[in-house]
Enzyme design. Structure first.
Site, PDB file in Angstrom:
ATOM      1  N   ASP A 115      40.977   1.837  26.007  1.00 42.66           N
ATOM      2  CA  ASP A 115      40.349   0.520  26.164  1.00 42.66           C
ATOM      3  C   ASP A 115      39.334   0.237  25.043  1.00 42.66           C
ATOM      4  O   ASP A 115      38.443   1.051  24.788  1.00 42.66           O
ATOM      5  CB  ASP A 115      39.647   0.486  27.537  1.00 42.66           C
ATOM      6  CG  ASP A 115      39.253  -0.921  27.952  1.00 42.66           C
ATOM      7  OD1 ASP A 115      38.619  -1.623  27.131  1.00 42.66           O
ATOM      8  OD2 ASP A 115      39.568  -1.321  29.082  1.00 42.66           O
TER       9      ASP A 115
ATOM     10  N   HIS B 253      36.601   4.918  33.628  1.00 39.57           N
ATOM     11  CA  HIS B 253      35.777   3.708  33.691  1.00 39.57           C
ATOM     12  C   HIS B 253      36.257   2.772  34.786  1.00 39.57           C
ATOM     13  O   HIS B 253      37.408   2.863  35.233  1.00 39.57           O
ATOM     14  CB  HIS B 253      35.763   2.991  32.335  1.00 39.57           C
ATOM     15  CG  HIS B 253      37.075   2.381  31.945  1.00 39.57           C
ATOM     16  ND1 HIS B 253      37.337   1.030  32.085  1.00 39.57           N
ATOM     17  CD2 HIS B 253      38.197   2.929  31.437  1.00 39.57           C
ATOM     18  CE1 HIS B 253      38.572   0.798  31.652  1.00 39.57           C
ATOM     19  NE2 HIS B 253      39.114   1.918  31.263  1.00 39.57           N
TER      20      HIS B 253
ATOM     21  N   CYS C  13      39.469   6.593  27.726  1.00 40.67           N
ATOM     22  CA  CYS C  13      40.519   5.577  27.782  1.00 40.67           C
ATOM     23  C   CYS C  13      40.611   4.855  26.432  1.00 40.67           C
ATOM     24  O   CYS C  13      39.618   4.698  25.730  1.00 40.67           O
ATOM     25  CB  CYS C  13      40.231   4.574  28.897  1.00 40.67           C
ATOM     26  SG  CYS C  13      41.578   3.402  29.170  1.00 40.67           S
TER      27      CYS C  13
ATOM     28  N   CYS D 256      39.736  -0.156  35.123  1.00 42.72           N
ATOM     29  CA  CYS D 256      40.693   0.408  34.149  1.00 42.72           C
ATOM     30  C   CYS D 256      42.077  -0.207  34.371  1.00 42.72           C
ATOM     31  O   CYS D 256      42.641  -0.118  35.463  1.00 42.72           O
ATOM     32  CB  CYS D 256      40.748   1.924  34.285  1.00 42.72           C
ATOM     33  SG  CYS D 256      41.877   2.704  33.102  1.00 42.72           S
TER      34      CYS D 256
ATOM     35  N   ARG E 204      36.884  -1.511  24.863  1.00 43.58           N
ATOM     36  CA  ARG E 204      35.482  -1.707  25.259  1.00 43.58           C
ATOM     37  C   ARG E 204      34.727  -0.400  25.428  1.00 43.58           C
ATOM     38  O   ARG E 204      33.565  -0.412  25.799  1.00 43.58           O
ATOM     39  CB  ARG E 204      35.435  -2.526  26.562  1.00 43.58           C
ATOM     40  CG  ARG E 204      36.021  -3.921  26.420  1.00 43.58           C
ATOM     41  CD  ARG E 204      36.298  -4.563  27.752  1.00 43.58           C
ATOM     42  NE  ARG E 204      37.398  -3.923  28.471  1.00 43.58           N
ATOM     43  CZ  ARG E 204      37.845  -4.318  29.661  1.00 43.58           C
ATOM     44  NH1 ARG E 204      37.284  -5.350  30.250  1.00 43.58           N
ATOM     45  NH2 ARG E 204      38.846  -3.698  30.243  1.00 43.58           N
TER      46      ARG E 204
HETATM   47 CO    CO Z   1      41.082   2.171  31.004  1.00 49.44          CO
END
Ligand code: CO
Length: 211
Positions: free
Chosen positions: A44, A98, A42, A101, A46
């Site tokens: 993302d 994850h 992803c 999400c 993080r």
């Molecule tokens: Co995500």
């Protein structure tokens, strides 16, 4: 660019730290790459692939998009997979989903976001296939986390449905596709134990008769 000064500073420190331990690190790495893994994760912020795996530059090939999808017609993702398998000769492909999400959560809702709705619709398709099981859960976060897992499994299958992977297998190239989940709360990875590395594991309708 003044706005980017902090980033340039951090970059200098990072490069200096590496060259202090190994003065030829970048010179050697500039010649070629031979990572064993392709990470599809992803976008993302993080979930930085190399960092969470403790890997150095050159050790992992990476593609990231919203909710770690492998869409049948996404030339970007498919090109990455083709290059990674056929040229870089990676041995493992990791699809990593994850918990919490944002993409998966949005797909479970009905809000209109614009262009991205077309992307999220693919996740709604995954939900549709597992609606009964997901709807048994009461908590919205639990629903999103279960859908994220189901989505990883779907994307593992999507990769294995491509001629890229099936050709590699046919020619004896060992490529295994793995499904993992990353926990934002612990920083730890979990293996979903859904790895695929041979044609017999692919749904019959997707088993291509290769030229
Ligand atoms: Co995500």
């Amino acid at each position: 660019m003044e706005a980017l000064n902090t980033l340039f500073d951090k970059n200098k420190i990072w490069a200096k730290e590496i060259t202090e331990t190994n003065p030829n690190f970048f010179k050697e790495l500039a010649k070629a790459q031979s990572p064993k893994y392709l990470w599809i994760g992803c976008s993302d912020s993080r979930i930085p692939a190399s960092q969470l795996l403790g890997l150095q530059p050159g050790e992992i090939f990476v593609h990231r998009n919203i909710a770690n999808m492998v869409i049948h017609t996404d030339l970007n993702c498919l090109s990455v997979i083709q290059y990674a398998v056929e040229v870089v000769k990676i041995q493992h492909i990791i699809i990593c989903g994850h918990d919490s999400c944002g993409g998966v959560k949005a797909a479970l809702g009905k809000h209109e976001y614009g262009l991205i709705d077309n992307w999220l619709r693919h996740i709604k398709d995954v939900y549709r296939s597992h609606q009964k099981e997901i709807d048994l859960l009461q908590d919205d976060d639990d629903k999103a986390n279960l859908l994220a897992e189901k989505n990883v499994k779907e994307q593992v299958a999507n990769i294995c449905n491509t001629a890229i992977i099936q050709k590699a297998w046919k020619t004896g190239q060992e490529v295994t596709v793995h499904g993992l989940m990353y926990s934002l709360e612990t920083g730890l990875l979990k293996d979903l134990n859904i790895s695929m590395n041979r044609l017999e594991q692919v749904q019959e309708i997707h088993q291509l008769i290769l030229k």
